[in-house]
Motif scaffolding. Structure first.
Motif, PDB file in Angstrom:
ATOM      1  N   TYR A 132       0.806  -1.228   0.000  1.00 55.04           N
ATOM      2  CA  TYR A 132       0.000   0.000   0.000  1.00 55.04           C
ATOM      3  C   TYR A 132       0.841   1.281   0.000  1.00 55.04           C
ATOM      4  CZ  TYR A 132      -3.531  -3.376   1.392  1.00 55.04           C
ATOM      5  OH  TYR A 132      -4.349  -4.473   1.458  1.00 55.04           O
ATOM      6  N   GLU A 133       2.141   1.175   0.039  1.00 60.70           N
ATOM      7  CA  GLU A 133       2.992   2.363  -0.004  1.00 60.70           C
ATOM      8  C   GLU A 133       3.584   2.518  -1.405  1.00 60.70           C
ATOM      9  OE1 GLU A 133       6.002   2.438   2.940  1.00 60.70           O
ATOM     10  OE2 GLU A 133       4.608   2.513   4.643  1.00 60.70           O
ATOM     11  N   THR A 134       3.441   3.697  -1.984  1.00 60.41           N
ATOM     12  CA  THR A 134       4.009   3.982  -3.301  1.00 60.41           C
ATOM     13  C   THR A 134       5.487   4.350  -3.145  1.00 60.41           C
ATOM     14  OG1 THR A 134       1.881   4.752  -4.146  1.00 60.41           O
ATOM     15  CG2 THR A 134       3.853   5.428  -5.355  1.00 60.41           C
ATOM     16  N   LYS A 135       6.330   3.655  -3.886  1.00 55.64           N
ATOM     17  CA  LYS A 135       7.772   3.886  -3.785  1.00 55.64           C
ATOM     18  C   LYS A 135       8.310   4.291  -5.147  1.00 55.64           C
ATOM     19  CE  LYS A 135      11.937   1.886  -1.731  1.00 55.64           C
ATOM     20  NZ  LYS A 135      12.520   0.717  -1.007  1.00 55.64           N
ATOM     21  N   GLU A 136       9.119   5.355  -5.157  1.00 58.17           N
ATOM     22  CA  GLU A 136       9.704   5.854  -6.398  1.00 58.17           C
ATOM     23  C   GLU A 136      11.123   5.310  -6.568  1.00 58.17           C
ATOM     24  OE1 GLU A 136       9.596  10.064  -6.276  1.00 58.17           O
ATOM     25  OE2 GLU A 136       7.390  10.197  -6.168  1.00 58.17           O
ATOM     26  N   PHE A 137      11.447   4.936  -7.798  1.00 62.27           N
ATOM     27  CA  PHE A 137      12.769   4.412  -8.130  1.00 62.27           C
ATOM     28  C   PHE A 137      13.346   5.203  -9.301  1.00 62.27           C
ATOM     29  CE2 PHE A 137      10.655   0.887  -6.084  1.00 62.27           C
ATOM     30  CZ  PHE A 137      11.652   0.284  -5.330  1.00 62.27           C
ATOM     31  N   THR A 138      14.603   5.624  -9.169  1.00 64.32           N
ATOM     32  CA  THR A 138      15.363   6.212 -10.275  1.00 64.32           C
ATOM     33  C   THR A 138      16.595   5.335 -10.465  1.00 64.32           C
ATOM     34  OG1 THR A 138      14.587   8.448  -9.748  1.00 64.32           O
ATOM     35  CG2 THR A 138      16.539   8.251 -11.138  1.00 64.32           C
ATOM     36  N   LEU A 139      16.619   4.563 -11.545  1.00 64.49           N
ATOM     37  CA  LEU A 139      17.619   3.512 -11.715  1.00 64.49           C
ATOM     38  C   LEU A 139      18.427   3.753 -12.980  1.00 64.49           C
ATOM     39  CD1 LEU A 139      15.227   0.532 -10.931  1.00 64.49           C
ATOM     40  CD2 LEU A 139      16.810   1.625  -9.345  1.00 64.49           C
ATOM     41  N   SER A 140      19.713   3.488 -12.873  1.00 64.13           N
ATOM     42  CA  SER A 140      20.586   3.566 -14.043  1.00 64.13           C
ATOM     43  C   SER A 140      20.435   2.296 -14.859  1.00 64.13           C
ATOM     44  CB  SER A 140      22.052   3.736 -13.606  1.00 64.13           C
ATOM     45  OG  SER A 140      22.219   4.945 -12.892  1.00 64.13           O
ATOM     46  N   LEU A 141      20.260   2.445 -16.167  1.00 68.91           N
ATOM     47  CA  LEU A 141      20.071   1.300 -17.046  1.00 68.91           C
ATOM     48  C   LEU A 141      21.386   0.551 -17.235  1.00 68.91           C
ATOM     49  CD1 LEU A 141      17.727   2.931 -19.709  1.00 68.91           C
ATOM     50  CD2 LEU A 141      17.092   1.298 -17.919  1.00 68.91           C
ATOM     51  N   LEU A 142      21.290  -0.773 -17.319  1.00 68.04           N
ATOM     52  CA  LEU A 142      22.441  -1.640 -17.510  1.00 68.04           C
ATOM     53  C   LEU A 142      22.377  -2.302 -18.874  1.00 68.04           C
ATOM     54  CD1 LEU A 142      22.375  -3.408 -14.015  1.00 68.04           C
ATOM     55  CD2 LEU A 142      23.642  -1.345 -14.652  1.00 68.04           C
ATOM     56  N   LYS A 143      23.526  -2.754 -19.325  1.00 66.91           N
ATOM     57  CA  LYS A 143      23.570  -3.464 -20.601  1.00 66.91           C
ATOM     58  C   LYS A 143      22.907  -4.827 -20.479  1.00 66.91           C
ATOM     59  CE  LYS A 143      26.762  -5.463 -23.955  1.00 66.91           C
ATOM     60  NZ  LYS A 143      28.177  -5.716 -24.307  1.00 66.91           N
ATOM     61  N   ASP A 144      23.163  -5.506 -19.360  1.00 70.59           N
ATOM     62  CA  ASP A 144      22.657  -6.857 -19.157  1.00 70.59           C
ATOM     63  C   ASP A 144      22.454  -7.068 -17.662  1.00 70.59           C
ATOM     64  OD1 ASP A 144      22.466  -9.837 -19.033  1.00 70.59           O
ATOM     65  OD2 ASP A 144      22.838  -9.635 -21.172  1.00 70.59           O
ATOM     66  N   THR A 145      21.603  -8.015 -17.325  1.00 66.56           N
ATOM     67  CA  THR A 145      21.355  -8.315 -15.915  1.00 66.56           C
ATOM     68  C   THR A 145      22.271  -9.397 -15.366  1.00 66.56           C
ATOM     69  OG1 THR A 145      19.655  -9.928 -16.561  1.00 66.56           O
ATOM     70  CG2 THR A 145      18.932  -7.673 -16.100  1.00 66.56           C
ATOM     71  N   ASN A 146      23.122  -9.951 -16.218  1.00 64.25           N
ATOM     72  CA  ASN A 146      24.059 -10.976 -15.761  1.00 64.25           C
ATOM     73  C   ASN A 146      25.228 -10.310 -15.053  1.00 64.25           C
ATOM     74  OD1 ASN A 146      25.668 -13.188 -15.337  1.00 64.25           O
ATOM     75  ND2 ASN A 146      25.491 -13.969 -17.441  1.00 64.25           N
ATOM     76  N   ILE A 147      25.314 -10.528 -13.737  1.00 66.76           N
ATOM     77  CA  ILE A 147      26.338  -9.844 -12.944  1.00 66.76           C
ATOM     78  C   ILE A 147      27.732 -10.344 -13.282  1.00 66.76           C
ATOM     79  CG2 ILE A 147      27.115  -9.385 -10.580  1.00 66.76           C
ATOM     80  CD1 ILE A 147      24.274  -9.677  -9.670  1.00 66.76           C
ATOM     81  N   SER A 148      27.826 -11.610 -13.685  1.00 65.11           N
ATOM     82  CA  SER A 148      29.152 -12.172 -13.968  1.00 65.11           C
ATOM     83  C   SER A 148      29.790 -11.565 -15.201  1.00 65.11           C
ATOM     84  CB  SER A 148      29.051 -13.696 -14.134  1.00 65.11           C
ATOM     85  OG  SER A 148      28.171 -14.006 -15.223  1.00 65.11           O
ATOM     86  N   ASP A 149      28.956 -11.064 -16.121  1.00 67.61           N
ATOM     87  CA  ASP A 149      29.517 -10.435 -17.322  1.00 67.61           C
ATOM     88  C   ASP A 149      30.014  -9.030 -16.987  1.00 67.61           C
ATOM     89  OD1 ASP A 149      28.841 -12.681 -18.646  1.00 67.61           O
ATOM     90  OD2 ASP A 149      27.009 -11.866 -19.556  1.00 67.61           O
TER      91      ASP A 149
ATOM     92  N   GLY B 288      21.827   5.945 -19.494  1.00 67.51           N
ATOM     93  CA  GLY B 288      20.695   6.747 -19.055  1.00 67.51           C
ATOM     94  C   GLY B 288      20.020   6.163 -17.839  1.00 67.51           C
ATOM     95  N   GLN B 289      18.945   6.790 -17.445  1.00 70.87           N
ATOM     96  CA  GLN B 289      18.201   6.380 -16.261  1.00 70.87           C
ATOM     97  C   GLN B 289      16.712   6.284 -16.583  1.00 70.87           C
ATOM     98  OE1 GLN B 289      19.320   9.473 -13.438  1.00 70.87           O
ATOM     99  NE2 GLN B 289      20.828   8.124 -12.481  1.00 70.87           N
ATOM    100  N   ILE B 290      16.004   5.489 -15.744  1.00 68.61           N
ATOM    101  CA  ILE B 290      14.559   5.338 -15.886  1.00 68.61           C
ATOM    102  C   ILE B 290      13.914   5.568 -14.515  1.00 68.61           C
ATOM    103  CG2 ILE B 290      14.639   2.836 -15.506  1.00 68.61           C
ATOM    104  CD1 ILE B 290      12.235   2.628 -17.439  1.00 68.61           C
ATOM    105  N   GLU B 291      12.774   6.283 -14.515  1.00 66.53           N
ATOM    106  CA  GLU B 291      12.056   6.585 -13.285  1.00 66.53           C
ATOM    107  C   GLU B 291      10.702   5.876 -13.307  1.00 66.53           C
ATOM    108  OE1 GLU B 291      11.709  10.730 -12.482  1.00 66.53           O
ATOM    109  OE2 GLU B 291      13.797  11.175 -13.038  1.00 66.53           O
ATOM    110  N   VAL B 292      10.427   5.132 -12.226  1.00 70.78           N
ATOM    111  CA  VAL B 292       9.154   4.414 -12.116  1.00 70.78           C
ATOM    112  C   VAL B 292       8.613   4.565 -10.692  1.00 70.78           C
ATOM    113  CG1 VAL B 292       9.644   2.718 -13.918  1.00 70.78           C
ATOM    114  CG2 VAL B 292      10.356   2.265 -11.558  1.00 70.78           C
TER     115      VAL B 292
END
Length: 554
Positions: free
Chosen positions: A365-382, A390-394
């Motif tokens: 029930y709590e609205t939370k704002e996120f400002t995140l830097s975009l990554l090339k891939d989600t694989n941390i090992s790479d 850039g960044q995305i706000e949601v």
């Protein structure tokens, strides 16, 4: 006097003998015997249950009632397995009893309570029939009359003051058990067997004997042996109360048979509201130094198509402010995946960046704002690319369904109730009346086409079309497929259209054929929260379809 007595005796004999012969001859010649009356014969169907039980006390139910099946084979299986079953049951009894005994230690001057011997004997219970019930639920209901007059050896030792009381108890059981093999728990628990005693004629003691002992330097001296009124009444009543608390309807004993962690599918528990606000300083992919960005949103663990924002032409700083709703099944493990793409007319779309948000970071029930830097891939090992993407706000808000709200809100108080400091959020006007409409098409029966039988079901609601898989060459398809519709308000005055089609494999002029349809009023679903019915298909001779519909509010 002797002469007179003898004379009177001879006279009486002389007169009585001819008189008796005359009276007997008269009745033999002139009298007619009474005709015997015919016994009153009544058919069995005119007798009530009590009269039938009196006439047929020991005949099993499968003889008296055709709905019950004979289960001699099952009695043989139980007889062979009884030594192992009895051992397992006694182990459960011993572990359960320890908790009960612990509550009485220290009370009423009781020092210890323990089993001296605990055995169920070598005589297994007997089943006197088996009756299965057909329901619309995903469950198997079986009713079983049970009788058990075994030879158990159950001895309790109670140390009270300086006395050692030994209680021997025998048990007889006569009743009708109902076992429900259920896999429809709405709270995401495991599949289970529910066992309950619908009626019982007695859970009694076959023998109850108490022995009192005194303690003297570790040796026991026998003081009294025999039935003791305080034991013969208290012990059986205690046993009856304990069994009643577990089995007798409406109570039931639940035995889990499948751990919830092993289930491959989970039911929805809430809705994730996602507002994609904007993105800034995106990568340049077009020749003119701009991009045509859009965002794809999806939750891990779901096979549903990803939701998409609109495409913003020729910009590296798009503004969307578009809202989406995603169905959440496990907020502790699921992750929101955000992918930003550059739209192209020709060829594949270039991915500009990606980011993940675990739902466990959210508070209901709590609205939370996120400002995140975009990554090339989600694989941390790479190794990540050095250039900035850039960044995305949601903005994210997780709203559990009402039946699951207590699971995620606040600590419990002393009485097990959950409290929340966000109660006012429940009445938020933006979320009031919203909910999830879930349509489960389980199967159909007696659906028959003129040209072919390859049935599938089509669900049509508010212009959306959901289709099940095709089952080839059958009149009794089982689909068991669920479709979900997220709505802003309850569909009280609406209907949903469900139709069965048959599709020919290959090329043909009659490739698709309707096998019947039905329109279901959703007002009953909103009022009751759930319906589970079999409907007769319109334009079908004998066809029926089994549909379960749920309405879950937030």
């Amino acid at each position: 006097m002797g002469f007179v007595s003898s004379f009177l005796g001879i006279l009486g004999f002389g007169i009585g003998l001819p008189l008796g012969l005359l009276v007997g001859f008269f009745f033999f010649i002139y009298s007619k015997p009474n005709e015997p009356e015919d016994p009153i014969v009544r058919p069995l169907n005119e007798l009530d249950t009590i009269a039938l039980e009196d006439l047929l006390p020991e005949i099993p139910l499968w003889v008296k009632n055709p709905d019950f099946d004979r289960v001699d084979w099952l009695n043989k299986v139980i007889s062979e397995m009884w030594p192992y079953l009895a051992k397992a049951i006694t182990g459960m009894i011993r572990s359960t009893a320890q908790t009960i005994f612990a509550e009485y230690i220290g009370k009423f001057q009781i020092e210890t309570i323990e089993f001296e011997s605990l055995s169920l004997g070598n005589l297994p219970p007997l089943l006197y029939g088996l009756k299965a019930y057909e329901t619309n639920e995903k469950e198997l209901v079986m009713e079983t009359p049970v009788r058990w007059a075994g030879n158990p050896d159950i001895t309790l030792v109670i140390k009270l003051f300086s006395l050692r009381i030994t209680v021997q108890v025998g048990i007889r059981l006569v009743g009708r058990f109902t076992n429900i093999f259920d896999c429809t728990d709405c709270s995401e628990t495991s599949c289970a067997v529910l066992s309950m005693l619908l009626e019982h004629r007695g859970v009694s003691d076959g023998k109850t004997t108490c022995r009192l002992w005194t303690q003297n330097i570790g040796r026991g001296y026998h003081v009294y042996t025999g039935p003791l009124s305080i034991c013969s009444g208290a012990v059986p009543e205690t046993i009856k109360k304990q069994i009643s608390s577990l089995y007798i309807w409406p109570r039931a004993l639940e035995i889990p048979v499948l751990d919830a962690s092993t289930l491959t599918t989970k039911k929805p528990v809430g809705i994730l509201h996602v507002n994609v606000v904007r993105a800034v300083k995106l990568l340049k992919k077009d020749l003119l130094g701009a991009s045509d960005p859009y965002v794809k949103l999806s939750l891990t663990g779901e096979s549903l198509p990803a939701k998409k924002t609109t495409i913003k032409k020729k910009t590296l700083n798009p503004e969307w402010n578009e809202s989406f709703k995603l169905v959440v099944k496990d907020p502790q493990s699921q992750v929101l995946r955000l992918q930003v793409f550059d739209w192209d007319k020709v060829g594949g779309h270039d991915r500009l960046g990606v980011q993940l948000i675990p739902l466990k970071q959210l508070t209901p029930y709590e609205t939370k704002e996120f400002t995140l830097s975009l990554l090339k891939d989600t694989n941390i090992s790479d190794s990540q690319e050095k250039k900035k993407r850039g960044q995305i706000e949601v903005e994210l808000t997780f709203v559990p369904f009402k039946e699951n709200s207590l699971k995620y809100i606040g600590p419990s108080d002393a009485y097990g109730r959950k409290e929340s400091c966000n109660d006012e959020a429940l009445d938020d006007g933006a979320l009031r009346g919203a909910g999830l409409l879930s349509v489960l098409v389980e199967g159909a029966e007696e659906v028959e086409g003129q040209s072919h039988n390859n049935p599938y079901a089509l669900v049509l609601y508010r212009g959306e079309r959901k289709k099940t898989k095709i089952i080839k060459r059958t009149r009794h398809p089982l689909w068991n497929e669920e479709f979900q519709f997220m709505l802003e308000e309850p569909p009280s005055d609406e209907k949903i259209h469900v139709e069965v089609f048959s599709k020919r494999s290959g090329i043909s002029f009659l490739s698709k054929e309707s096998l019947g349809h039905v329109e279901i009023n959703l007002g009953d679903v909103v009022n009751n929260g759930r319906i589970n019915e079999k409907y007769h298909l319109i334009n079908s001779k004998n066809g029926t379809i089994h549909v379960e519909i749920r309405w879950t509010t937030v």
